[in-house]
Design an enzyme around this catalytic site. Structure first.
Site, PDB file in Angstrom:
ATOM      1  N   GLU A  71       0.798  -1.262   0.174  1.00  0.00           N
ATOM      2  CA  GLU A  71      -0.004  -0.019  -0.088  1.00  0.00           C
ATOM      3  C   GLU A  71       0.720   1.337  -0.024  1.00  0.00           C
ATOM      4  OE1 GLU A  71      -2.578   0.533   3.458  1.00  0.00           O
ATOM      5  OE2 GLU A  71      -3.475   2.442   2.587  1.00  0.00           O
TER       6      GLU A  71
ATOM      7  N   ASP B 102      -0.753  -4.844   3.127  1.00  0.00           N
ATOM      8  CA  ASP B 102      -1.101  -3.628   3.893  1.00  0.00           C
ATOM      9  C   ASP B 102      -0.481  -3.583   5.227  1.00  0.00           C
ATOM     10  OD1 ASP B 102      -4.453  -2.305   4.241  1.00  0.00           O
ATOM     11  OD2 ASP B 102      -2.573  -1.805   5.110  1.00  0.00           O
TER      12      ASP B 102
ATOM     13  N   ILE C 260      -0.775  -1.606   7.921  1.00  0.00           N
ATOM     14  CA  ILE C 260      -1.485  -1.221   8.864  1.00  0.00           C
ATOM     15  C   ILE C 260      -2.890  -1.045   8.305  1.00  0.00           C
ATOM     16  CG2 ILE C 260      -2.378   0.361  10.589  1.00  0.00           C
ATOM     17  CD1 ILE C 260       0.452   0.880  11.316  1.00  0.00           C
ATOM     18  N   ASP C 261      -3.772  -1.982   8.528  1.00  0.00           N
ATOM     19  CA  ASP C 261      -5.258  -1.875   7.795  1.00  0.00           C
ATOM     20  C   ASP C 261      -5.982  -1.532   9.026  1.00  0.00           C
ATOM     21  OD1 ASP C 261      -6.938  -2.025   5.778  1.00  0.00           O
ATOM     22  OD2 ASP C 261      -7.917  -3.878   6.923  1.00  0.00           O
TER      23      ASP C 261
ATOM     24  N   THR D 130      -5.756   2.297   9.741  1.00  0.00           N
ATOM     25  CA  THR D 130      -4.608   3.376  10.176  1.00  0.00           C
ATOM     26  C   THR D 130      -5.442   4.529  10.942  1.00  0.00           C
ATOM     27  OG1 THR D 130      -3.167   3.187   8.214  1.00  0.00           O
ATOM     28  CG2 THR D 130      -3.124   5.388   9.178  1.00  0.00           C
TER      29      THR D 130
ATOM     30  N   ASP E 272      -6.302  -4.416   0.767  1.00  0.00           N
ATOM     31  CA  ASP E 272      -7.198  -4.413   2.120  1.00  0.00           C
ATOM     32  C   ASP E 272      -7.769  -5.746   2.237  1.00  0.00           C
ATOM     33  OD1 ASP E 272      -8.093  -1.076   1.067  1.00  0.00           O
ATOM     34  OD2 ASP E 272      -6.931  -1.726   2.848  1.00  0.00           O
TER      35      ASP E 272
HETATM   36  O1  LIG Z   1      -6.068   2.670   4.487  1.00  0.00           O
HETATM   37  P1  LIG Z   1      -6.090   1.485   5.559  1.00  0.00           P
HETATM   38  O2  LIG Z   1      -5.017   0.466   5.245  1.00  0.00           O
HETATM   39  O3  LIG Z   1      -6.381   1.771   7.092  1.00  0.00           O
HETATM   40  O4  LIG Z   1      -7.294   0.556   5.168  1.00  0.00           O
HETATM   41  C1  LIG Z   1      -8.732   1.236   5.164  1.00  0.00           C
HETATM   42  C2  LIG Z   1      -9.171   2.192   4.476  1.00  0.00           C
HETATM   43  O5  LIG Z   1      -8.252   3.187   4.463  1.00  0.00           O
HETATM   44  C3  LIG Z   1     -10.637   2.532   4.302  1.00  0.00           C
HETATM   45  O6  LIG Z   1     -10.621   3.741   3.154  1.00  0.00           O
HETATM   46  C4  LIG Z   1     -11.298   1.326   4.006  1.00  0.00           C
HETATM   47  O7  LIG Z   1     -12.602   1.723   4.092  1.00  0.00           O
HETATM   48  C5  LIG Z   1     -10.969   0.278   4.940  1.00  0.00           C
HETATM   49  O8  LIG Z   1     -11.274   0.645   6.368  1.00  0.00           O
HETATM   50  C6  LIG Z   1      -9.610  -0.012   4.712  1.00  0.00           C
HETATM   51  O9  LIG Z   1      -9.380  -1.184   5.927  1.00  0.00           O
HETATM   52 MG   LIG Z   2      -6.221  -0.976   4.228  1.00  0.00          MG
HETATM   53 MG   LIG Z   3      -3.106   0.391   5.152  1.00  0.00          MG
END
Ligand SMILES: O=P(O)(O)O[C@H]1[C@H](O)[C@@H](O)[C@H](O)[C@H](O)[C@@H]1O
Ligand SMILES: [Mg+2]
Ligand SMILES: [Mg+2]
Length: 335
Positions: free
Chosen positions: A99, A119, A121-122, A124, A249
């Protein structure tokens, strides 16, 4: 010489050998056992979790990407750098889609080569606000087919994993979806995402309205697509739908759901395509199709569209989460 290098040499001459070598790669990947790779992925995810747990508790410098709600921190970048360098050290010919590497300008191209889709950190925004659902998502694909997926929900200490054809697990305990077939008995999960334009917001809210009036039991949003989808694999929720997320994601959790007996399709009802930025993951095909019938999608550039992921203007923004949010200089971000 690796098979990928063989490809590049013989593909120039378009010699029959090129087909032969890609057939070898396909047969090899079918025969290959990626268990050792997956165990290594789990090992480095555990190491990365320690970095995230430490940073979770302290003040963070928060940067913005595509919108005031699309956040990134130095920890996202550090964890991705850490994972990729650890993998490169062991598997130097493997490819990566990360990412934050893509955000820094790397091209997003999925080839037949062994590819790690990361990813770091999913969730963030959750991480920034110390909302305790933050995951590391690592998928591994060969010939564009996901061979294993790992989602580590770091604060919960729940490590979800699945290898194609071998079931799905959470902390080594086998997973199974609810199998629910009646949409009116379903608890749904979705994500609001980072889009803040009027069309996306109107589409998202009208989708929630249409699903609630079916009626369904409820709709939740955990704040991380990867964990949302893993909840389907545990039976803790019955279906997930989302428009606008990215391949990193959901690539890992899509395999985890299907290996737990769930179904994963596109929001238009067709076969799931991890680059299309649209997904429905459900306990049964009847529930998945009912959701596809009820919701609408707003337009999103495919992840693998060369025009996608332009360097986004950085936006000044303040946050009340006790963190410093500051503007990033234009151009590529350090990784
Ligand atoms: O940017 P990160 O890695 O935190 O991923 C999240 C996305 O930012 C959100 O738009 C999306 O809606 C999801 O929440 C996704 O997990
Ligand atoms: Mg993510
Ligand atoms: Mg992320």
């Amino acid at each position: 010489m690796s098979l990928e290098e063989l490809h590049s040499i013989f593909s120039v001459f378009a010699l029959p050998i090129f087909d032969l070598s890609s057939n070898i790669l396909r047969r090899t990947s079918r025969m290959a056992d990626w268990t050792e790779c997956m165990n290594y992925g789990i090992h480095i995810a555990r190491e990365a979790r320690e970095v995230i747990l430490h940073a979770f508790r302290i003040k963070k410098a928060v940067m913005l990407k595509s919108s005031p709600a699309d956040l990134v921190t130095e920890t996202d970048q550090r964890v991705e750098r850490m994972l990729i360098s650890a993998i490169k050290a062991k598997y130097p010919h493997h490819k990566f889609i990360g990412e934050e590497s893509v955000a820094a300008g790397e091209k997003l191209i999925l080839t037949d080569s062994p590819t790690w889709i990361i990813d770091p950190i999913d969730g963030t925004a959750n991480f920034v606000h110390r909302f305790p659902f933050v995951a590391i998502s690592i998928a591994f694909a060969v010939n564009k087919q996901t061979e294993f997926g790992i989602v580590y929900s770091c604060i919960e200490d729940k490590l979800y994993s699945a290898q194609r054809g071998r079931g799905a697990f959470c902390n080594d305990i086998p997973l199974a979806t609810s199998g629910q077939e009646d949409i009116t008995k379903c608890l749904l999960v979705t994500e609001i995402g980072a889009e803040r334009d009027q069309l996306a917001l109107a589409t998202m809210t009208s989708n929630i309205h249409r699903l609630l009036e079916i009626p369904v039991h409820g709709i939740r949003a955990v704040g991380t697509a990867a964990v949302d989808m893993c909840l389907i694999s545990t039976g803790g929720a019955d279906a997930y739908y989302h428009i606008g997320m990215h391949c990193w994601d959901i690539a890992a959790s899509a395999l985890i759901v299907s290996e737990a007996g769930g179904v994963v399709i596109d929001t238009n009802g067709s076969e799931f395509d991890m680059m299309a930025r649209r997904v429905i993951a459900a306990s049964s095909m009847s529930v998945a199709r009912r959701i596809a019938q009820a919701i609408q999608a707003f337009p999103c550039e495919r992840d693998d569209d060369p025009r996608a992921h332009p360097q986004k203007a950085q936006i000044e923004h303040s946050t009340d989460s006790g963190n410093d949010v500051h503007k990033k200089a234009g151009g590529h971000r350090r990784l």
